[in-house]
Design a protein around this motif. Sequence first.
Motif, short mmCIF file in Angstrom:
data_model
loop_
_atom_site.label_atom_id
_atom_site.label_comp_id
_atom_site.label_asym_id
_atom_site.label_seq_id
_atom_site.Cartn_x
_atom_site.Cartn_y
_atom_site.Cartn_z
N ALA A 23 1.46 -1.24 0.35
CA ALA A 23 -0.35 0.10 -0.06
C ALA A 23 0.57 1.62 -0.25
N ALA A 24 1.77 1.16 0.75
CA ALA A 24 3.04 2.20 1.05
C ALA A 24 3.14 2.34 -0.47
N VAL A 25 4.02 1.28 -0.77
CA VAL A 25 4.49 2.00 -1.82
C VAL A 25 3.79 2.63 -3.55
N LEU A 26 2.97 2.11 -3.08
CA LEU A 26 2.20 2.10 -4.55
C LEU A 26 1.18 3.32 -4.04
N LEU A 27 1.33 4.22 -2.83
CA LEU A 27 0.47 5.70 -2.75
C LEU A 27 1.94 6.38 -3.00
N GLY B 115 7.19 -10.43 1.19
CA GLY B 115 6.85 -9.13 1.44
C GLY B 115 8.73 -8.82 1.41
N VAL B 116 9.62 -9.71 2.19
CA VAL B 116 11.31 -9.67 1.96
C VAL B 116 11.67 -9.56 1.14
N SER B 117 11.49 -10.27 -0.31
CA SER B 117 11.24 -10.34 -2.01
C SER B 117 10.84 -8.66 -2.35
N MET B 118 9.21 -8.60 -2.15
CA MET B 118 9.29 -7.18 -2.61
C MET B 118 10.05 -6.28 -1.98
N ALA B 119 10.38 -5.77 -0.74
CA ALA B 119 10.85 -5.25 -0.98
C ALA B 119 13.00 -4.92 -1.27
N ASN B 125 15.78 -1.67 -8.13
CA ASN B 125 15.42 -0.78 -9.08
C ASN B 125 15.73 0.35 -8.52
N ILE B 126 15.22 0.47 -7.67
CA ILE B 126 15.97 1.90 -6.64
C ILE B 126 17.48 2.24 -7.20
N GLY B 127 17.92 1.03 -6.49
CA GLY B 127 19.75 0.79 -6.41
C GLY B 127 20.09 1.38 -7.87
N GLN B 128 19.31 0.79 -8.92
CA GLN B 128 20.38 0.53 -10.91
C GLN B 128 19.96 1.87 -11.27
N LEU B 129 18.60 3.10 -10.48
CA LEU B 129 18.07 4.35 -10.86
C LEU B 129 19.09 4.98 -10.22
N LEU B 130 19.48 5.29 -8.83
CA LEU B 130 19.98 5.84 -8.75
C LEU B 130 21.81 6.25 -9.03
N VAL B 131 22.68 4.50 -9.70
CA VAL B 131 23.91 4.48 -10.70
C VAL B 131 23.30 5.40 -12.22
N ALA B 132 22.28 4.40 -12.37
CA ALA B 132 21.78 4.85 -14.11
C ALA B 132 21.68 6.62 -13.77
N ALA B 133 21.34 7.12 -13.00
CA ALA B 133 21.36 8.81 -12.77
C ALA B 133 22.40 9.47 -12.77
N ALA B 134 23.61 8.58 -11.93
CA ALA B 134 25.12 9.47 -11.63
C ALA B 134 25.76 8.88 -13.36
N VAL B 135 25.45 8.16 -14.61
CA VAL B 135 26.15 7.52 -15.39
C VAL B 135 25.72 8.59 -15.85
N VAL B 136 24.70 9.07 -16.39
CA VAL B 136 24.07 9.93 -17.65
C VAL B 136 24.20 11.36 -17.17
N GLU B 137 24.10 11.25 -15.87
CA GLU B 137 24.37 13.01 -15.32
C GLU B 137 23.27 13.56 -15.36
N SER B 138 22.05 13.03 -14.94
CA SER B 138 20.73 13.63 -15.39
C SER B 138 20.17 12.96 -14.28
N ALA B 139 19.11 14.43 -13.96
CA ALA B 139 18.23 13.48 -12.89
C ALA B 139 16.73 13.44 -13.52
N ALA B 140 16.87 13.60 -15.03
CA ALA B 140 15.83 13.74 -15.89
C ALA B 140 15.25 11.58 -15.76
N LEU B 149 8.67 1.85 -8.78
CA LEU B 149 8.60 1.29 -7.45
C LEU B 149 7.54 0.24 -7.59
N VAL B 150 6.81 0.31 -8.63
CA VAL B 150 5.51 -1.00 -9.08
C VAL B 150 5.94 -1.76 -9.38
N SER B 151 6.69 -1.72 -10.87
CA SER B 151 6.83 -2.84 -11.05
C SER B 151 7.99 -3.75 -10.31
#
Lengths: 135, 176
Positions: A23-27, B115-119, B125-140, B149-151
């Motif tokens: 729920a938190a993530v979706l929100l 839940g552990v696997s979801m987290a 995804n967030i880790g990859q995104l951070l590195v990708a943003a650093a590589v292309v040097e763009s916050a876009a 997040l959803v995926s």
Amino acid sequence: MGKKEGDIGKNRQKPCGEIVLAAAVLLTALCCWLVWHFLHREPGAWASVEVEGLETARYPLTEDCTVVIEGYDGGRNTLVIEGGSVRVTDVSCPDRLCEKQGQISGSGETIVCLPNRVVITVRGGEGTALDGLAE
Amino acid sequence: MTKTAVNNQEKHAAKKVALYGVLIALAFVFSYVEALLPFSFAVPGMKVGLANLVVVAALYLLGVRTAFGVSVIRILLVGFTFGNLSTMMFSLSGGLLSFAVMAACKNKALFHVEGVSMAGGIAHNIGQLLVAAAVVESAALFYYVPVLLVSGLITGGLIGLVAGQLIKRIRIYVPR
């Protein structure tokens, strides 16, 4: 065998953090999306091309054109501007993710090509004041 | 130490080496299978994460150290075999963050396997995104945060469901 199943059964009775997490993530995702959506509704004025964080070119969306962008390590992306929207048609890399990102036209929308380190962003339009401040 | 004790210890070590090898090989094959999948998503960094199935199972069945070893060695091997330094960097950033989050969540006993696997999926995804943003040097790139997040939630959840079933069924065969 029975004991093992018992273990898992006991686990099952604990409070369901999953639902809270989901729920938190979706929100959060919904909020991000809404904020982004309302900030970038206006059509943009030009496409800005950045390679490795440096803006290399700008193309007005009002003129149809096709250009080849030279990216990192000799990679190429073909940028097509047509009828006020931008898309990438031909890429040197195998996964072709930037082609799949489709057309963009709203101010703030982007197409990213990671292997070539190319970021194409639509800028300008009504929200220029905000963008100007940020730059 | 008696001779039989030493023998047992050696046997135990050999068993461990064999088990590590099998797990890493399995994770490696999963990575390969995933690369063969005909579909890919339009967003950089988005994928199913089949190899994480092995890591999650190892985390529950064999403990944090083994799972960490499997995760890191798998990433390095796949990077050297199929990728290059930059793809390896993306995998490693996602993999390490994901692992840290999963290990922490498991320890706190907040979640079931799912839940552990979801987290873990989200953290990856967030880790990859951070590195990708650093590589292309763009916050876009942060424009992709909601999608990622959803995926991560969905793929992590799916992997977690399968891992849960797997753990239940193979638990009795795994030496502690």
